[in-house]
Design an enzyme around this catalytic site. Structure first.
Site, PDB file in Angstrom:
ATOM      1  N   SER A 252      38.293  28.160  48.083  1.00 41.73           N
ATOM      2  CA  SER A 252      38.670  26.758  48.182  1.00 41.73           C
ATOM      3  C   SER A 252      38.232  26.042  46.910  1.00 41.73           C
ATOM      4  O   SER A 252      37.563  26.616  46.056  1.00 41.73           O
ATOM      5  CB  SER A 252      38.008  26.107  49.401  1.00 41.73           C
ATOM      6  OG  SER A 252      36.653  25.834  49.099  1.00 41.73           O
ATOM      7  N   LYS A 253      38.602  24.788  46.822  1.00 36.22           N
ATOM      8  CA  LYS A 253      38.253  23.979  45.645  1.00 36.22           C
ATOM      9  C   LYS A 253      36.752  24.009  45.374  1.00 36.22           C
ATOM     10  O   LYS A 253      36.313  23.982  44.225  1.00 36.22           O
ATOM     11  CB  LYS A 253      38.701  22.528  45.857  1.00 36.22           C
ATOM     12  CG  LYS A 253      40.147  22.317  45.471  1.00 36.22           C
ATOM     13  CD  LYS A 253      40.274  22.068  43.967  1.00 36.22           C
ATOM     14  CE  LYS A 253      41.708  22.230  43.495  1.00 36.22           C
ATOM     15  NZ  LYS A 253      41.792  22.692  42.118  1.00 36.22           N
ATOM     16  N   ARG A 254      35.982  24.079  46.463  1.00 32.17           N
ATOM     17  CA  ARG A 254      34.528  24.070  46.314  1.00 32.17           C
ATOM     18  C   ARG A 254      34.020  25.251  45.482  1.00 32.17           C
ATOM     19  O   ARG A 254      32.936  25.236  44.950  1.00 32.17           O
ATOM     20  CB  ARG A 254      33.865  24.119  47.690  1.00 32.17           C
ATOM     21  CG  ARG A 254      33.808  22.801  48.401  1.00 32.17           C
ATOM     22  CD  ARG A 254      32.881  22.940  49.589  1.00 32.17           C
ATOM     23  NE  ARG A 254      33.240  24.135  50.366  1.00 32.17           N
ATOM     24  CZ  ARG A 254      34.030  24.130  51.417  1.00 32.17           C
ATOM     25  NH1 ARG A 254      34.512  23.022  51.836  1.00 32.17           N
ATOM     26  NH2 ARG A 254      34.330  25.234  52.061  1.00 32.17           N
ATOM     27  N   GLY A 256      34.963  26.198  42.772  1.00 34.98           N
ATOM     28  CA  GLY A 256      35.136  26.008  41.340  1.00 34.98           C
ATOM     29  C   GLY A 256      36.576  26.212  40.936  1.00 34.98           C
ATOM     30  O   GLY A 256      37.490  25.796  41.627  1.00 34.98           O
TER      31      GLY A 256
END
Ligand code: GLU
Length: 337
Positions: A252-254, A256
């Site tokens: 996911s975006k988390r 990076g």
């Protein structure tokens, strides 16, 4: 038989590394088999789809060295095909108008939750009489179109990556919505939905092999039922393992950097990225070979050497990285060779 495969991204974001890896596998398979690779933009989600994402996807694929033989086709330009198929399903009695309101659906879900049951539609509108339908229409309710799913059915296919997959009809959530309610007066039904549009397109574009991420497995069971209902041949399916974060979760975006564009801006070479992605889930026959071009990989590529899902958490590929290795944690020097 000419092999025909496709990449069917939704332009709701920039080209994601997961989609790019699916593209790499489809491209390698098509080139190895002397087949065709088709690009289809699945842009029916009007709120989230954007032309700039379509551009980003195309330029990202081109940057990676992935060319396509047909397309891009756009689903928003093909709505008539989907409507025709929905009408066929209605005419054949395998789909019906369903008037259950969002509030009633919510109540249904609440009750199921309270009983610890998985959410599913209870098929209450399957056999409405003409009078009941007329009464609902008189109340101003706008129907969605649902496709009948037989709970007793077992859907079985021989997945080219995972082997035999068996899915129970009763695990598919009840009769599925294939078209939303009409938005304007005089419309028979509203926006056709993903599972239906994909099947109509894959039939029309004569797709022989559907190679995509394993997050689509439950969709595949539903889609096989739609192929049958539309009287079409079912293609081969190959579900590839997802690229996971270090914690083993879906990227996911988390985690990076996840879009190809960002890797490009960071200075990674396209050849290195393509090489790296080919090895995320595929092992060449000569497993000591680490560095190759896509054209070289295409000579050897086969789905039988794509890792099965489930093995990826511990499976070590030829370059000594776990398939689920978080890409941002790789030394840059490795990708910048
Ligand atoms: N539009 C779907 C997605 O982006 C494609 C699914 C498929 O390949 O059938 O996930």
């Amino acid at each position: 038989m000419t092999v025909r495969v496709r990449l069917a991204p939704s332009p709701t974001g920039n080209l994601h590394i997961g989609t790019a890896r699916t593209a790499v596998f489809n491209w390698l398979f098509a080139r190895h088999q002397g087949g065709k690779f088709i690009l289809r933009i699945e842009d029916t989600d009007k709120e989230r789809s954007r032309p700039e994402y379509t551009d980003n996807i195309q330029s990202g694929l081109t940057w990676l060295g992935l060319d396509w033989d047909e397309g891009p086709f756009f689903q928003t330009q093909r709505i008539d095909f989907y409507c025709k198929a929905i009408q066929t399903l209605l005419d054949r009695g395998v789909a019906y108008r369903s008037y259950t309101s969002p509030e009633e659906l919510e109540q249904m879900r609440e009750k199921q939750k309270a009983k610890n049951q998985a959410p599913r539609y209870d098929n209450r509108d399957r056999d409405l009489s003409a009078e009941q339908q007329a009464a609902y229409e008189a109340q101003g309710r706008k129907p969605v179109i649902r496709f009948k799913i037989d709970d007793a059915r077992e859907i079985v296919w021989n997945d080219l990556v995972r082997g035999e997959v068996v899915w129970k009809g009763s695990d598919l959530g009840g009769d599925m919505v294939v078209a939303r309610a009409a938005e304007t007066e005089g419309q028979e039904f509203g926006q056709p939905l993903y599972n239906l549009a994909v099947v109509v397109d894959d039939i029309d574009m004569q797709i022989t092999h559907v190679i995509r991420g394993e997050d689509h497995i439950a969709n595949t069971a539903k889609q096989i039922l739609l192929y049958e209902a539309l009287g079409a041949n079912v293609p081969e399916f190959a579900h590839t393992p997802l690229i996971l974060s270090q914690e083993g979760r879906k990227l996911s975006k988390r985690d990076g950097v996840t879009s190809i564009d960002e890797f490009r801006k960071m200075g990674f070479l396209p050849e290195a990225m393509a090489n790296y992605m080919a090895l995320l889930g595929w092992t060449p026959p000569d497993s000591t070979q680490e560095i190759f071009t896509l054209a070289e990989a295409a000579e050897k590529f086969g789905l039988e050497r794509v890792n099965q899902a489930g093995q990826n958490l511990t499976g070590i590929n030829s370059i000594g990285l776990t398939v689920n290795t978080c890409i941002k944690c790789q030394p840059r020097s490795w990708l910048n060779y």
